[in-house]
Design a protein around this motif. Structure first.
Motif, PDB file in Angstrom:
ATOM      1  N   SER A 101       0.829  -1.207   0.000  1.00  0.00           N
ATOM      2  CA  SER A 101       0.000   0.000   0.000  1.00  0.00           C
ATOM      3  C   SER A 101       0.862   1.256   0.000  1.00  0.00           C
ATOM      4  O   SER A 101       1.875   1.323   0.698  1.00  0.00           O
ATOM      5  CB  SER A 101      -0.909   0.028   1.234  1.00  0.00           C
ATOM      6  N   ILE A 102       0.440   2.233  -0.774  1.00  0.00           N
ATOM      7  CA  ILE A 102       1.066   3.551  -0.781  1.00  0.00           C
ATOM      8  C   ILE A 102       0.337   4.447   0.219  1.00  0.00           C
ATOM      9  O   ILE A 102      -0.894   4.529   0.211  1.00  0.00           O
ATOM     10  CB  ILE A 102       1.013   4.186  -2.179  1.00  0.00           C
ATOM     11  N   LEU A 129       5.716   9.855  -0.504  1.00  0.00           N
ATOM     12  CA  LEU A 129       5.057   8.554  -0.607  1.00  0.00           C
ATOM     13  C   LEU A 129       5.863   7.499   0.149  1.00  0.00           C
ATOM     14  O   LEU A 129       7.071   7.351  -0.071  1.00  0.00           O
ATOM     15  CB  LEU A 129       4.930   8.115  -2.062  1.00  0.00           C
ATOM     16  N   CYS A 130       5.196   6.794   1.044  1.00  0.00           N
ATOM     17  CA  CYS A 130       5.823   5.653   1.701  1.00  0.00           C
ATOM     18  C   CYS A 130       5.046   4.391   1.360  1.00  0.00           C
ATOM     19  O   CYS A 130       3.898   4.451   0.921  1.00  0.00           O
ATOM     20  CB  CYS A 130       5.912   5.859   3.212  1.00  0.00           C
ATOM     21  N   VAL A 134       0.359   1.613   7.515  1.00  0.00           N
ATOM     22  CA  VAL A 134      -0.091   2.679   8.416  1.00  0.00           C
ATOM     23  C   VAL A 134       0.431   4.002   7.863  1.00  0.00           C
ATOM     24  O   VAL A 134       1.306   4.021   6.991  1.00  0.00           O
ATOM     25  CB  VAL A 134       0.438   2.459   9.853  1.00  0.00           C
ATOM     26  N   PRO A 135      -0.102   5.137   8.321  1.00  0.00           N
ATOM     27  CA  PRO A 135       0.422   6.418   7.867  1.00  0.00           C
ATOM     28  C   PRO A 135       1.938   6.523   8.046  1.00  0.00           C
ATOM     29  O   PRO A 135       2.508   5.942   8.983  1.00  0.00           O
ATOM     30  CB  PRO A 135      -0.319   7.426   8.757  1.00  0.00           C
ATOM     31  N   THR A 139      10.260   5.816  10.230  1.00  0.00           N
ATOM     32  CA  THR A 139      10.949   4.623   9.749  1.00  0.00           C
ATOM     33  C   THR A 139      10.251   3.939   8.575  1.00  0.00           C
ATOM     34  O   THR A 139      10.685   2.874   8.139  1.00  0.00           O
ATOM     35  CB  THR A 139      11.095   3.609  10.897  1.00  0.00           C
ATOM     36  N   SER A 140       9.201   4.534   8.049  1.00  0.00           N
ATOM     37  CA  SER A 140       8.496   3.928   6.916  1.00  0.00           C
ATOM     38  C   SER A 140       9.388   3.912   5.679  1.00  0.00           C
ATOM     39  O   SER A 140      10.056   4.913   5.377  1.00  0.00           O
ATOM     40  CB  SER A 140       7.217   4.705   6.602  1.00  0.00           C
TER      41      SER A 140
END
Length: 353
Positions: A101-102, A129-130, A134-135, A139-140
């Protein structure tokens, strides 16, 4: 040769610019449709990079160059939207993410850059964009540079900025460090530009030199790259060269932070001598420590091409401009007419530093 799909894209982009000019002059297309070499007014630009949009590191290696590009291009009248990786994605080349998921991440803009695009239609929106469930957190993992272009042109720009259709131009950078020689293949900065021309969208990648001892990336280098880059792109536009998407342009700007001046732009090739050399040192626990340094003292470091970007920018202090193609088929014929036009512009009419 351009495909029917590419020709349609060119036509619709041209009509969009003409329509905007007609509005600006009250319904009649005039010289506003072809702005002067100092203006990017009305140009919709998607801006990305591979360094992220965080701009938090004291070495300026995580996206400060992006904000200098944003500032310079908005100042020239462009409508700039930033959709960039959430975290540093240097060295990812043309990699894409195939599942997951983006998420959209945002943060306060770096001090001094908050109002640079306030007068533009999209207000200079900046999104990271990660790839996470989760939002985006500190560290994403970031989306790749190619991800950002694909996401932006397949609905992201519409949802984030209200744009319909494609951007007129994708600009990638300015990168922290030169993307020359073998680094061109590794570069996510260049990878984003390749993703754009694969979609039929014109693209330019910019990279800025580190300081003399490669310890940080001075804002002076980023600023010089951005200000020259805005004039360079405006010149391409005024000479009707900005709409082509058969190849992207990879621009490298030399180090001027120690007081030297950049020298004129040259049309170059990707160097055949290795620039960034990766090493792998075995550790006591059986792992291997990855090292990255400038290539030195090895046969693979040797440059033989007279027009090599490595020689011109690193050794001689020139701005280099190199055409980059998405098609890796060796020997495949190309239409060289557009190539010759852009080369002539770089060699005869590109702005002086």
């Amino acid at each position: 040769m351009p495909t029917p799909r590419s020709r349609l894209r060119r036509l619709t982009r041209g009509l969009a610019v003409a329509s905007l000019a007609a509005v600006l002059v009250g319904g009649a297309v005039s010289a506003s449709a072809h702005p002067s070499a100092s203006s990017l007014r009305g140009l919709r630009i998607l801006l990305t990079n591979d360094d992220s949009m965080r701009a938090e590191r004291p070495t300026n290696s995580d996206g400060l160059g992006l904000y200098e590009i944003r500032k310079a291009f908005c100042a020239a009248g462009a409508d700039v939207v930033v959709i960039a990786p959430w975290s540093v994605q240097s060295g990812r080349g043309t990699a894409v993410t195939n599942s997951g998921s983006i998420q959209l991440g945002s943060k306060d803009l770096p001090a001094g850059y908050e109002s640079d695009c306030a007068g533009a239609p999209a207000k200079g929106v900046v999104v990271g964009l990660c790839v996470d469930t989760v939002p985006c957190t500190a560290t994403s993992p970031g989306a790749t540079p190619s991800d950002t272009v694909k996401f932006a042109t397949r609905g992201g720009l519409h949802d984030i900025a209200g744009w319909t259709g494609e951007p007129d131009l994708v600009v990638s950078g300015s990168n922290s460090g030169l993307n020359i020689a073998n680094s061109v293949t590794d570069s996510g900065t260049v990878g984003a530009a390749v993703a754009a021309i694969e979609e039929g969208i014109p693209a330019v990648a910019f990279s800025s030199s580190a300081n003399a001892d490669n310890t940080n990336f001075p804002v002076e280098n980023y600023r010089a790259t951005a200000e020259w880059g805005a004039r360079f792109v405006a010149g391409l536009r005024s000479n009707r060269l900005l709409d082509q998407h058969d190849f992207a342009l990879n621009v490298n700007y030399p180090n001027i932070s120690a007081g030297a001046s950049a020298k004129r732009a040259v049309w170059a090739s990707v160097s055949d001598g290795t620039f960034a050399y990766h090493s792998y040192a075995k550790q006591p626990d059986g792992s291997y420590k990855i090292g990255l340094a400038a290539c030195s003292g090895l046969p693979t470091c040797t440059v033989t091409r007279k027009d090599a970007d490595k020689t011109w920018v690193l050794d001689r202090g020139h701005i280099t401009v190199v055409p980059i193609n998405w098609d890796r088929t060796y020997g495949y014929p190309t239409d060289k007419r557009e190539l010759a036009k852009v080369k002539a512009y770089v060699e005869r009419h590109a702005p002086r530093p």
